[in-house]
Design an enzyme around this catalytic site. Structure first.
Site, PDB file in Angstrom:
ATOM      1  N   GLU A 169      11.274   1.728  -3.122  1.00  0.00           N
ATOM      2  CA  GLU A 169      11.570   1.714  -4.558  1.00  0.00           C
ATOM      3  C   GLU A 169      12.960   2.221  -4.923  1.00  0.00           C
ATOM      4  O   GLU A 169      13.668   1.610  -5.716  1.00  0.00           O
ATOM      5  CB  GLU A 169      10.517   2.515  -5.351  1.00  0.00           C
ATOM      6  CG  GLU A 169       9.222   1.761  -5.596  1.00  0.00           C
ATOM      7  CD  GLU A 169       8.305   1.755  -4.400  1.00  0.00           C
ATOM      8  OE1 GLU A 169       8.597   2.468  -3.408  1.00  0.00           O
ATOM      9  OE2 GLU A 169       7.283   1.044  -4.420  1.00  0.00           O
ATOM     10  N   HIS A 172      -2.049   5.144  -9.837  1.00  0.00           N
ATOM     11  CA  HIS A 172      -1.689   3.788 -10.261  1.00  0.00           C
ATOM     12  C   HIS A 172      -1.974   3.519 -11.739  1.00  0.00           C
ATOM     13  O   HIS A 172      -2.059   2.370 -12.150  1.00  0.00           O
ATOM     14  CB  HIS A 172      -2.480   2.744  -9.463  1.00  0.00           C
ATOM     15  CG  HIS A 172      -2.091   2.628  -8.024  1.00  0.00           C
ATOM     16  ND1 HIS A 172      -2.318   3.625  -7.103  1.00  0.00           N
ATOM     17  CD2 HIS A 172      -1.497   1.620  -7.341  1.00  0.00           C
ATOM     18  CE1 HIS A 172      -1.887   3.223  -5.914  1.00  0.00           C
ATOM     19  NE2 HIS A 172      -1.390   2.026  -6.027  1.00  0.00           N
TER      20      HIS A 172
END
Lengths: 346, 376
Positions: free
Chosen positions: A69, A138
């Site tokens: 990321e 999440h």
């Protein structure tokens, strides 16, 4: 498109298709625009937002990346500095924490710390929000985290039409834009006008006119606010005005203050945490700049102050619902005492 | 190695190294006098690595560095005045006084900046290289990092992605044997940093970073590979004579070790060789040093007389306020206020806050006792 809205002329499409169309149209318009992220090309996106892009634009412009990321975002920052217009997808907002260095220390700071020598025209798209039993890694809502950073713009669309028009604006903006999408809205179908419609940043939408209380909601909570407003009208005879800011930075405080001036009461709904959140910020701004308009304490309805639980019942208890908003509105309209407005179990 | 360079090349390489040496010595002095603030990371000892690398690059290649990059800017041709003015936090500094020592940049000369986060520059270098590849250009990006950065997650991520996408980038490690105050044996499991390339399937090479000609020739070869095929990793052995930052008491290393490295001084050894090879005379070498002296002296005068940034520019350059997009007000204190009773005073309020902050800064005690620790 055979599916048309009430008018019979405006196509009805899903949120994810609206976002995809925005990207595709911008890529056709400007060959500097490209898309990059994990599983976005061959797999077509974990939420299928990038479906079809690889076929049309090829691997040069629709790039699968490793699971890295910080480097994905940083590569986007570098490419933006060097003249491209990257759209970077982070698979979920929680993973953006791995990229916070590049988002905060680089994308946001570089234009300022080099005195305008470099610009970072890029979009960082990230879905978030709870409701799918994805648990504490999440499901979060980090709008407030990005809202806090000078140098970033933050968009939080709640309708397919806004999603498309704001994403197109974000791609054309010369600043780094954090573009937050709510996972529960991807399947939402609504009218999305065809053509090159741009929604300027910093223009709130008044979703419903009302005179007794102002309810401000973002992302999925804009819909929760509307549901609450409808029920307040039928069940309690209370007329609520619903405002969706659409972008948190820049923020259209004018529209919110004008509404509060009219209604004298404010309730803010968000899915994020209560401390240092979007509602905390908005509440402070309304108190600072519109105190004289207020007839009751500002109420905040937020997600519960816990990591998002997995269990369906617990998760639903942690996310605000129309009932929570109605309660907060009743407290505000009765001039009730300040109360904690979390959406959690009480 | 290629044959010894001609007079002009020698003058150029020696001139750039001498300027960096002289500039850094003076920057250290100005820091002691509290003219330069914050952290100050000097590159004394790194001159051959910096100048050799820049000499191998074309003007249109991208260079990106770390927080120790006064020399990189100077080697790239940024006027010493502007670099010194940035250290002084002045309006005429490379970053208008907003970046400071760690954040010098000169985009016009494709020096894409110094960055204060260890390893934070690696992904940015990939982005420049991606843009080059995307447009089908033949430039390269040289990304300079320290030995400490090879332990960051960014290093692994960036090496993998650059190798995977065959990006035109040379990763150049300025291995000065210390990550801040920690010796390489104590911070890296593998101390042969060039071998960290193997795991990504790219070429890695260890070179003598104290020899400007070797650096120039080897980096040139790696740039050639990058232009044709993709990334490589170069580990240049160098040494910093000073501490990690000017606030570093250096109690982690032996003075004897520093002395040993000073015998391999990159500026002195190159000057000696130029003399021995007959490329430069004693007078010419002395001339180079005088020139560096004059340039640095003028830089200090320029920086000292350069104005402080105007407080009303506090919010400038944070955003591009785009006419097509139409939005304008970002910060509720910024010059385009929202309505509301307080909003109308917003510009005045912002200015007052800035002025109050500035006044406070002037009352603060100066210099040594408030300097932070080694980290930075």
């Amino acid at each position: 498109m055979s599916d048309r809205g009430e008018s019979g002329t405006v196509p009805v499409i899903r949120f994810r298709e609206a976002l995809r169309d925005a990207m595709a149209e911008e890529m056709r318009r400007d060959d500097r625009v490209f898309v990059m992220g994990e599983d976005i090309a061959v797999f077509q996106g974990s939420f299928k937002v990038t479906e079809g892009l690889l076929d049309e634009f090829g691997e040069q412009r629709v790039r699968d990346t490793p699971i890295s990321e910080n480097t994905i975002v940083g590569t986007g920052v570098g490419a933006a500095i060097a003249g491209l217009r990257p759209i970077v997808e982070i698979m979920t907002v929680n993973f953006a924490l791995l990229a916070l260095d590049q988002i905060v220390n680089h994308a946001a700071a570089i234009p300022y710390m080099f005195n305008g020598q470099m610009r970072v025209p890029m979009v960082i798209r990230m879905p978030g929000g709870g409701g799918h039993q994805l648990g504490p890694t999440h499901s979060h809502s980090f709008e407030a985290l990005f809202l806090q950073v000078p140098g970033l713009l933050v968009a939080c669309p709640s309708t397919p039409a806004d999603g498309k028009a704001l994403l197109k604006a974000a791609v054309r903006d010369d600043n780094p834009v954090v573009f937050i999408e709510h996972e529960s809205l991807y399947g939402m179908r609504d009218e999305v006008p065809e053509g090159d419609r741009i929604q300027r940043f910093g223009e709130a939408a008044i979703r419903r006119e009302g005179s007794d209380v102002t309810i401000v909601g973002i992302l999925k909570m804009a819909h929760v606010a509307q549901e609450a407003a409808d029920r307040l009208q039928t069940e309690h005879g209370i007329s609520a005005e619903v405002i969706d800011p659409r972008t948190l930075r820049p923020l259209d405080l004018d529209t919110i203050l004008d509404s509060v001036k009219k209604t004298s009461r404010a309730v803010i709904v968000e899915e994020g945490w209560p401390h240092g959140g979007v509602g905390a910020n908005l509440s402070a701004l309304i108190a600072e700049q519109g105190f004289d308009y207020l007839d009751a304490p500002i109420q905040r309805v937020t997600g519960a102050d816990v990591p998002m639980p997995y269990s369906r019942r617990m998760e639903q208890a942690a996310i605000p619902h129309a009932e929570n908003v109605i309660e907060a509105v009743l407290a505000a309209t009765e001039g009730g005492l300040p109360r904690e407005g979390t959406g959690g179990p009480r | 190695m290629a044959e010894f360079p001609d007079r002009d090349t020698c003058l150029d390489l020696l001139g750039r190294m001498a300027l960096i040496r002289r500039f850094e010595e003076e920057a250290g002095r100005q820091y002691q006098r509290a003219k330069a603030g914050g952290f100050l990371h000097l590159a004394i000892g790194h001159e051959a690595t910096i100048v050799g690398t820049v000499a191998a690059m074309r003007d249109d290649d991208y260079l990106i560095g770390t927080y120790r990059t006064h020399g990189h800017a100077l080697a790239r041709g940024t006027p010493a005045e502007q670099v010194m003015a940035e250290l002084f936090g002045r309006e005429n500094g490379t970053s208008g006084g907003r970046g400071g020592s760690m954040h010098i940049a000169d985009v016009e000369r494709r020096f894409m900046g110094g960055y204060g986060i260890v390893g934070g520059n690696l992904p940015l270098a990939l982005g420049f290289a991606l843009a080059i590849q995307y447009r089908g250009e033949d430039h390269v990006t040289v990304c300079m990092i320290g030995d400490g950065a090879t332990n960051t997650g960014n290093f692994g991520e960036a090496m993998n992605m650059a190798a995977l996408w065959k990006l035109p980038v040379v990763f150049l490690v300025e291995n000065n044997l210390y990550g801040m105050g920690t010796a390489i044996e104590r911070h890296s499991a593998n101390t042969d940093l060039s071998r960290k390339a193997e795991g990504y399937g790219i070429e890695g090479e260890r070179i003598d970073g104290m020899n400007v000609l070797e650096v120039r020739d080897r980096v040139s070869a790696h740039i050639g590979i990058a232009r044709q095929q993709g990334p490589t990793l170069v580990e240049a052995f160098t040494y910093r004579y000073r501490g990690h930052s000017a606030a570093d008491p250096e109690n982690y290393r032996d003075k004897k070790e520093v002395k040993e490295w000073q015998e391999k001084d990159p500026v002195e050894t190159f000057a000696d060789r130029c003399r021995e090879e007959g490329s430069l005379t004693d007078e010419e070498i002395a001339g180079v040093r005088d020139e560096a002296d004059r340039t640095v002296k003028a830089a200090v005068e320029f920086a000292d007389s350069s104005p402080e940034p105007a407080l009303e520019t506090l919010y400038d350059e944070l955003y591009v306020v785009s006419e097509t997009m139409g939005w304008y007000a970002v910060d509720e204190r910024s010059p385009e206020p929202h309505r509301g009773e307080f909003g109308e005073q917003a510009p005045e309020h912002a200015k007052q806050l800035a002025e109050r902050g500035a006044a406070y800064a002037e009352e603060e005690p100066e210099a040594a006792e408030i300097r932070p620790g080694v980290r930075g």
